[in-house]
Design a protein around this motif. Sequence first.
Motif, PDB file in Angstrom:
ATOM      1  N   SER A 119     -49.988  33.935  84.139  1.00  9.70           N
ATOM      2  CA  SER A 119     -48.822  33.625  84.840  1.00  9.70           C
ATOM      3  C   SER A 119     -48.614  34.947  85.820  1.00  9.70           C
ATOM      4  O   SER A 119     -48.601  36.088  85.263  1.00  9.70           O
ATOM      5  CB  SER A 119     -47.590  33.379  84.132  1.00  9.70           C
TER       6      SER A 119
ATOM      7  N   GLU B 157     -34.266  31.575  85.616  1.00  8.49           N
ATOM      8  CA  GLU B 157     -34.646  30.255  85.437  1.00  8.49           C
ATOM      9  C   GLU B 157     -35.166  29.765  86.899  1.00  8.49           C
ATOM     10  O   GLU B 157     -34.557  30.332  88.175  1.00  8.49           O
ATOM     11  CB  GLU B 157     -33.781  29.254  85.053  1.00  8.49           C
ATOM     12  N   GLN B 158     -36.062  28.959  86.881  1.00  6.76           N
ATOM     13  CA  GLN B 158     -36.789  28.352  88.235  1.00  6.76           C
ATOM     14  C   GLN B 158     -35.704  27.555  88.698  1.00  6.76           C
ATOM     15  O   GLN B 158     -35.177  26.529  88.039  1.00  6.76           O
ATOM     16  CB  GLN B 158     -37.892  27.718  87.988  1.00  6.76           C
ATOM     17  N   ARG B 159     -35.482  27.594  90.203  1.00  7.51           N
ATOM     18  CA  ARG B 159     -34.356  26.730  90.645  1.00  7.51           C
ATOM     19  C   ARG B 159     -34.844  25.465  91.132  1.00  7.51           C
ATOM     20  O   ARG B 159     -34.095  24.500  91.353  1.00  7.51           O
ATOM     21  CB  ARG B 159     -33.844  27.444  92.045  1.00  7.51           C
ATOM     22  N   PHE B 160     -36.188  25.423  91.509  1.00  2.00           N
ATOM     23  CA  PHE B 160     -36.654  24.150  91.861  1.00  2.00           C
ATOM     24  C   PHE B 160     -38.222  24.095  91.525  1.00  2.00           C
ATOM     25  O   PHE B 160     -38.627  25.154  91.288  1.00  2.00           O
ATOM     26  CB  PHE B 160     -36.456  23.965  93.274  1.00  2.00           C
ATOM     27  N   SER B 161     -39.046  22.943  91.754  1.00  2.00           N
ATOM     28  CA  SER B 161     -40.458  22.945  91.419  1.00  2.00           C
ATOM     29  C   SER B 161     -41.064  23.436  92.732  1.00  2.00           C
ATOM     30  O   SER B 161     -40.734  23.177  93.945  1.00  2.00           O
ATOM     31  CB  SER B 161     -40.729  21.585  91.367  1.00  2.00           C
ATOM     32  N   SER B 162     -42.190  23.997  92.544  1.00  2.00           N
ATOM     33  CA  SER B 162     -43.013  24.704  93.521  1.00  2.00           C
ATOM     34  C   SER B 162     -43.712  23.427  94.295  1.00  2.00           C
ATOM     35  O   SER B 162     -44.453  23.542  95.333  1.00  2.00           O
ATOM     36  CB  SER B 162     -44.080  25.539  93.145  1.00  2.00           C
ATOM     37  N   GLY B 163     -43.721  22.370  93.711  1.00  2.54           N
ATOM     38  CA  GLY B 163     -44.468  21.068  94.261  1.00  2.54           C
ATOM     39  C   GLY B 163     -45.880  21.037  94.108  1.00  2.54           C
ATOM     40  O   GLY B 163     -46.525  20.255  94.876  1.00  2.54           O
ATOM     41  N   GLY B 164     -46.398  21.937  93.353  1.00  2.00           N
ATOM     42  CA  GLY B 164     -47.785  21.929  93.141  1.00  2.00           C
ATOM     43  C   GLY B 164     -48.408  22.658  94.445  1.00  2.00           C
ATOM     44  O   GLY B 164     -49.949  22.336  94.700  1.00  2.00           O
TER      45      GLY B 164
END
Length: 364
Positions: A159, A172-179
């Motif tokens: 990581s 914390e992660q605010r949103f997904s990176s969307g891959g």
Amino acid sequence: MAESAPKRLKTDSTSGSVLVGTHSGHFHADEALAVHMLRMLPTYRDSSLVRTRDPKILETCHTVVDVGGEYDAQRNRYDHHQRGFTTTFPGKNTKLSSAGLVYMHFGRDLIAQSIQQASSKANADADAAVDSSSDVELLYNKIYENFIEAVDAHDNGISRYDRDALQAAGIEQRFSSGGFTLGAMVGRLNPAWNDPKPADADEAQQAEDQLFLTASRRIGEEFERTLDFMTGAWLPARTIVQQAFDQRTKHDAEGRILVIEGQSVPWKEHLYTLEGEGNPSVLYVLYAEGTQPGAKWRIQCVPETQDSFTSRKPLPEAWRGFRDAELDGVSGVDGCVFVHAAGFIGGNKTFEGAMEMATKALAL
């Protein structure tokens, strides 16, 4: 059951092309990129590819990546899955994948080749472009850090951040990176679990191989874009900024004003690198808005850090938000065009005017 070598080997024994081997089954970014990088080099340009896990077939290959349980550059074996493998790129801690291994051994050749191509496009002497091994070495490390290391880390399950440290800090992660990663991009090109699969084993393998070739081309194109940019744009920009940095005391005895002559280039990253060698800090950078005669000039403040919005020394507060004749009167400098309300950039109709703005701003 062992695979049939005659059916799987896609090479013409009379062509003289080399055979590259990698594993069959689910494919990943590292071997997809490794194969593409090899095929960028003259030795491998017309190479054939076989995807198999059969040791007997792999023995027939000139080069093997990401399979076989062996790392031996003398024998062109570049696997990283074997027990006890801990090899890293010089100066880095990330364990290498097959992409990193291929890059570590062939990256300098790829870079020198790209520099020659960029030089040829510019109608310059191709040999002169690679006479400095320091340029090749600079890009060798830079491209690993900016591109290859991410592939190595992804394949080895490393990581970017220490998850325990993030959790302890309450981050914390605010949103997904969307891959949107190189690994995810390649991963999506694998067959889905419920995709129709040909009943014939050879047809099924050929279909899978075609998807792998698509993946190798996709990630390879991204690598080539990075390589072309670094050799054709990033490196020439660094040369221009280096020249300006070396001459900065012509305009200010303390070297606080950097003047980029000719065409404007991206300068921030290069400036911070040069200053990192223990040189005085630059406060203002002057450059023309274009290459046409009579082009206006900009004066830009150097941020405290590359990603910062805070300037080391903003343009005077009294100038901010004014334009044209009003700004001339406020600043006492003729030919002013504007100063941004945040004070990080301004403009003048001439180089002399921009230099006067910089000189006055230093004194305020």
